[in-house]
Design an enzyme around this catalytic site. Structure first.
Site, PDB file in Angstrom:
ATOM      1  N   ARG A 170      52.534  23.826 -51.418  1.00 12.91           N
ATOM      2  CA  ARG A 170      53.775  24.608 -51.302  1.00 12.91           C
ATOM      3  C   ARG A 170      53.903  25.600 -52.450  1.00 12.91           C
ATOM      4  O   ARG A 170      54.560  26.617 -52.327  1.00 12.91           O
ATOM      5  CB  ARG A 170      54.997  23.670 -51.352  1.00 12.91           C
ATOM      6  CG  ARG A 170      55.208  22.821 -50.125  1.00 12.91           C
ATOM      7  CD  ARG A 170      56.303  21.788 -50.362  1.00 12.91           C
ATOM      8  NE  ARG A 170      57.592  22.337 -50.744  1.00 12.91           N
ATOM      9  CZ  ARG A 170      58.507  22.795 -49.887  1.00 12.91           C
ATOM     10  NH1 ARG A 170      58.265  22.780 -48.599  1.00 12.91           N
ATOM     11  NH2 ARG A 170      59.659  23.249 -50.319  1.00 12.91           N
ATOM     12  N   ARG A 174      48.495  31.891 -58.711  1.00 19.29           N
ATOM     13  CA  ARG A 174      48.070  33.288 -58.737  1.00 19.29           C
ATOM     14  C   ARG A 174      47.539  33.681 -60.108  1.00 19.29           C
ATOM     15  O   ARG A 174      47.903  33.081 -61.108  1.00 19.29           O
ATOM     16  CB  ARG A 174      49.172  34.231 -58.242  1.00 19.29           C
ATOM     17  CG  ARG A 174      50.517  34.109 -58.850  1.00 19.29           C
ATOM     18  CD  ARG A 174      51.415  35.246 -58.321  1.00 19.29           C
ATOM     19  NE  ARG A 174      52.220  34.851 -57.163  1.00 19.29           N
ATOM     20  CZ  ARG A 174      53.442  34.359 -57.247  1.00 19.29           C
ATOM     21  NH1 ARG A 174      54.024  34.205 -58.414  1.00 19.29           N
ATOM     22  NH2 ARG A 174      54.110  34.042 -56.167  1.00 19.29           N
ATOM     23  N   ARG A 247      62.599   9.987 -48.793  1.00 20.95           N
ATOM     24  CA  ARG A 247      62.845   9.964 -50.225  1.00 20.95           C
ATOM     25  C   ARG A 247      64.269  10.451 -50.445  1.00 20.95           C
ATOM     26  O   ARG A 247      64.716  11.396 -49.778  1.00 20.95           O
ATOM     27  CB  ARG A 247      61.833  10.877 -50.913  1.00 20.95           C
ATOM     28  CG  ARG A 247      61.797  10.741 -52.396  1.00 20.95           C
ATOM     29  CD  ARG A 247      61.257   9.408 -52.851  1.00 20.95           C
ATOM     30  NE  ARG A 247      61.281   9.357 -54.304  1.00 20.95           N
ATOM     31  CZ  ARG A 247      61.441   8.254 -55.018  1.00 20.95           C
ATOM     32  NH1 ARG A 247      61.577   7.082 -54.408  1.00 20.95           N
ATOM     33  NH2 ARG A 247      61.440   8.303 -56.331  1.00 20.95           N
ATOM     34  N   ARG A 278      64.918  17.791 -62.335  1.00 18.63           N
ATOM     35  CA  ARG A 278      65.375  19.170 -62.532  1.00 18.63           C
ATOM     36  C   ARG A 278      66.763  19.182 -63.136  1.00 18.63           C
ATOM     37  O   ARG A 278      67.569  18.286 -62.853  1.00 18.63           O
ATOM     38  CB  ARG A 278      65.464  19.896 -61.174  1.00 18.63           C
ATOM     39  CG  ARG A 278      64.117  20.244 -60.605  1.00 18.63           C
ATOM     40  CD  ARG A 278      64.252  21.150 -59.397  1.00 18.63           C
ATOM     41  NE  ARG A 278      64.368  20.384 -58.167  1.00 18.63           N
ATOM     42  CZ  ARG A 278      63.716  20.668 -57.032  1.00 18.63           C
ATOM     43  NH1 ARG A 278      62.924  21.709 -56.972  1.00 18.63           N
ATOM     44  NH2 ARG A 278      63.882  19.927 -55.966  1.00 18.63           N
ATOM     45  N   GLU A 303      69.120  16.360 -61.419  1.00 18.59           N
ATOM     46  CA  GLU A 303      68.629  15.861 -60.125  1.00 18.59           C
ATOM     47  C   GLU A 303      67.695  14.685 -60.372  1.00 18.59           C
ATOM     48  O   GLU A 303      66.645  14.842 -60.992  1.00 18.59           O
ATOM     49  CB  GLU A 303      67.906  17.004 -59.412  1.00 18.59           C
ATOM     50  CG  GLU A 303      67.338  16.644 -58.073  1.00 18.59           C
ATOM     51  CD  GLU A 303      66.744  17.874 -57.371  1.00 18.59           C
ATOM     52  OE1 GLU A 303      67.317  18.968 -57.462  1.00 18.59           O
ATOM     53  OE2 GLU A 303      65.678  17.696 -56.759  1.00 18.59           O
ATOM     54  N   TYR A 350      58.843  18.721 -43.560  1.00 17.87           N
ATOM     55  CA  TYR A 350      59.319  19.261 -44.834  1.00 17.87           C
ATOM     56  C   TYR A 350      59.645  20.744 -44.649  1.00 17.87           C
ATOM     57  O   TYR A 350      59.018  21.604 -45.247  1.00 17.87           O
ATOM     58  CB  TYR A 350      58.201  19.043 -45.857  1.00 17.87           C
ATOM     59  CG  TYR A 350      58.549  19.169 -47.317  1.00 17.87           C
ATOM     60  CD1 TYR A 350      59.743  19.703 -47.773  1.00 17.87           C
ATOM     61  CD2 TYR A 350      57.622  18.751 -48.266  1.00 17.87           C
ATOM     62  CE1 TYR A 350      60.011  19.809 -49.122  1.00 17.87           C
ATOM     63  CE2 TYR A 350      57.878  18.846 -49.615  1.00 17.87           C
ATOM     64  CZ  TYR A 350      59.075  19.382 -50.034  1.00 17.87           C
ATOM     65  OH  TYR A 350      59.321  19.494 -51.374  1.00 17.87           O
ATOM     66  N   ASP A 352      61.495  24.298 -44.942  1.00 20.91           N
ATOM     67  CA  ASP A 352      62.401  25.092 -45.758  1.00 20.91           C
ATOM     68  C   ASP A 352      63.473  25.668 -44.841  1.00 20.91           C
ATOM     69  O   ASP A 352      63.377  25.584 -43.612  1.00 20.91           O
ATOM     70  CB  ASP A 352      61.624  26.226 -46.441  1.00 20.91           C
ATOM     71  CG  ASP A 352      60.707  25.711 -47.532  1.00 20.91           C
ATOM     72  OD1 ASP A 352      61.067  24.717 -48.187  1.00 20.91           O
ATOM     73  OD2 ASP A 352      59.624  26.289 -47.730  1.00 20.91           O
TER      74      ASP A 352
HETATM   75  N1  UDP Z   1      55.695  20.080 -58.235  1.00 15.33           N
HETATM   76  C1  UDP Z   1      55.125  19.726 -59.438  1.00 15.33           C
HETATM   77  N2  UDP Z   1      55.657  20.221 -60.583  1.00 15.33           N
HETATM   78  C2  UDP Z   1      56.704  21.077 -60.592  1.00 15.33           C
HETATM   79  C3  UDP Z   1      57.277  21.468 -59.366  1.00 15.33           C
HETATM   80  C4  UDP Z   1      56.744  20.940 -58.195  1.00 15.33           C
HETATM   81  O1  UDP Z   1      54.190  18.937 -59.467  1.00 15.33           O
HETATM   82  O2  UDP Z   1      57.138  21.497 -61.682  1.00 15.33           O
HETATM   83  C5  UDP Z   1      55.119  19.503 -56.987  1.00 15.33           C
HETATM   84  C6  UDP Z   1      55.783  18.192 -56.620  1.00 15.33           C
HETATM   85  O3  UDP Z   1      54.805  17.352 -56.046  1.00 15.33           O
HETATM   86  C7  UDP Z   1      56.779  18.612 -55.574  1.00 15.33           C
HETATM   87  C8  UDP Z   1      55.999  19.709 -54.856  1.00 15.33           C
HETATM   88  O4  UDP Z   1      55.284  20.360 -55.897  1.00 15.33           O
HETATM   89  O5  UDP Z   1      57.125  17.553 -54.718  1.00 15.33           O
HETATM   90  C9  UDP Z   1      56.841  20.702 -54.097  1.00 15.33           C
HETATM   91  O6  UDP Z   1      57.741  21.316 -54.985  1.00 15.33           O
HETATM   92  P1  UDP Z   1      58.994  22.158 -54.465  1.00 15.33           P
HETATM   93  O7  UDP Z   1      59.561  22.873 -55.634  1.00 15.33           O
HETATM   94  O8  UDP Z   1      58.579  22.956 -53.295  1.00 15.33           O
HETATM   95  O9  UDP Z   1      59.979  21.001 -54.036  1.00 15.33           O
HETATM   96  P2  UDP Z   1      61.449  21.062 -53.387  1.00 15.33           P
HETATM   97  O10 UDP Z   1      62.104  22.274 -53.965  1.00 15.33           O
HETATM   98  O11 UDP Z   1      61.265  21.118 -51.907  1.00 15.33           O
HETATM   99  O12 UDP Z   1      62.070  19.790 -53.835  1.00 15.33           O
END
Ligand code: UDP
Length: 369
Positions: A170, A174, A247, A278, A303, A350, A352
């Site tokens: 996801r 880059r 989850r 977060r 979070e 999953y 968006d």
């Molecule tokens: N992830 C990570 N480190 C980060 C952010 C994301 O390892 O700092 C991984 C983690 O496994 C997470 C996945 O990337 O479940 C998807 O992140 P995303 O930000 O897309 O999650 P969402 O916003 O859907 O909770």
């Protein structure tokens, strides 16, 4: 029949579908268990600040039709998500890009960064079998250890070797100095949060709040030609084939007497020791609103990932092979019924927000053909 379609759930999927069916002359009823519409994109104004009650929501899409569609119902301001990762007090840019590679290794050119990654992924299988293998083969061991492993294991409550590889794909990777978390050409947040979007989608739709579809399932089935259920499929069938795993999340909101707590909307805490994943500072989702930004008050949300059990709000489907197989069994079970499952929970995907809208628009076309 009183209704053409009864929709269970007034989240984004249910609201878009209801609007489209209504605009096509269908008799629609939306029933919602909660006291409010919007599902998990619900916001709440506190001290004039739109608080994303169920976690950061940034709308981003590559689907022009979807972008134009949501812009019909709300004014969006541009918002480029550029979260910062905090690993034991060290700060790194996300997603994985030249800024991150420079901060981790001191490299300055894409060629140097690629060489570092190549060196650190030596010996990895060509076809990654799980999230750990996928992560190391994309960004190497150092970034995996500092920015991925701890965060992911907290987030999902399991070892990275027991998680599907797609989850980490996801995130963009880059070799430019670009901290934009998404690759999509259209990104933004509705001015003042998501409630206005949902409310204008639903403004001509009959909605019953505080109404649990499951408590009166037979009544709704008797009174509708079709039912669209946006909750969990296993719950709909009373868990008769077993329980799907989800989850959960837990949010702690705090009001602070400061104009600026962390200088960014989203900071990720990627070490294993910090219990939350977060910290969100909501005012930074509204950078166009100078008065809000200057206000000497801020709302901050921690979070926390959480185990999920029946009755809790479900946030993420656990798309491993075992759960996926069970979902397919439920789908086969559903084929003989008048019910259709939609949205992140109903489809156990999953999704968006943009995919959710796209799926709802597609279903509305099927139902009005
Ligand atoms: N992830 C990570 N480190 C980060 C952010 C994301 O390892 O700092 C991984 C983690 O496994 C997470 C996945 O990337 O479940 C998807 O992140 P995303 O930000 O897309 O999650 P969402 O916003 O859907 O909770």
């Amino acid at each position: 029949m009183k209704y053409d379609v009864v929709i269970a759930g007034a989240g984004l999927f249910g609201s878009v579908l209801a609007r489209e069916l209504r605009d096509n002359g269908r008799r629609v009823l939306v029933v919602e268990r909660r006291a409010t519409v919007g599902g998990n994109i619900r916001c709440e104004e506190r001290d004039g600040i739109p608080v994303h009650l169920y976690g950061a929501h940034i709308f981003h899409t590559s689907i022009r039709e979807v972008w134009e569609y949501v812009n019909r119902f709300a004014a969006f301001h541009p918002f480029i998500n550029s979260p910062v990762a905090n690993y034991r007090g060290e700060l790194y840019n996300l997603p994985f890009n030249m800024n991150t590679f420079h901060q981790i290794w001191g490299v300055k050119t894409p060629a140097e960064a690629r060489a570092k990654i190549e060196e650190q992924r030596a010996g990895m299988a060509a076809e990654p079998k799980n999230l750990e293998e996928q992560a190391i083969s994309l960004v190497g061991k150092d970034i995996y250890e500092k920015l991925i492993k701890g965060y992911t294991e907290k987030q999902w409550g399991r070892d990275c070797r027991e998680l599907p590889a797609f989850i980490i794909r996801r995130l963009p990777l880059r070799f430019t100095y670009d901290n934009n978390y998404f690759n999509d050409p259209w990104q933004g947040i509705p001015d003042g949060g998501y409630n206005g979007l949902i409310e204008s989608l639903l403004d001509s739709v009959e909605v019953r709040l505080g109404t649990d579809f499951m408590a009166d399932r037979d009544y709704f089935l008797r009174n509708a030609k079709r039912v669209v259920y946006t909750g969990a499929i296993d719950e709909y069938f009373d868990y008769e084939l077993g329980e799907l795993e989800y989850r959960g999340l837990r949010f702690e909101h705090e009001r602070l007497e400061t104009d600026n707590f962390q200088g960014i909307a989203v900071m990720n805490f990627t070490d294993r020791e910090t219990p939350y994943t977060r910290v969100i500072e909501h005012k930074h989702f509204e950078p166009q609103n100078a008065a809000l930004i200057e206000k000497p008050v801020s709302i901050v949300t921690k979070e926390y990932p959480a185990a999920w059990k029946r009755g809790d709000d479900a946030y993420y489907p656990v798309n491993d092979a075992k759960n996926q197989a069970l979902y397919e069994k439920y789908l086969a079970r559903a084929a003989s019924e008048r019910v259709i499952f939609g949205g992140r929970l109903g489809e156990y995907k999953y999704y968006d927000m943009d995919k959710t809208v796209e799926r709802a628009l597609a279903l509305s076309k099927t139902l009005t053909e």
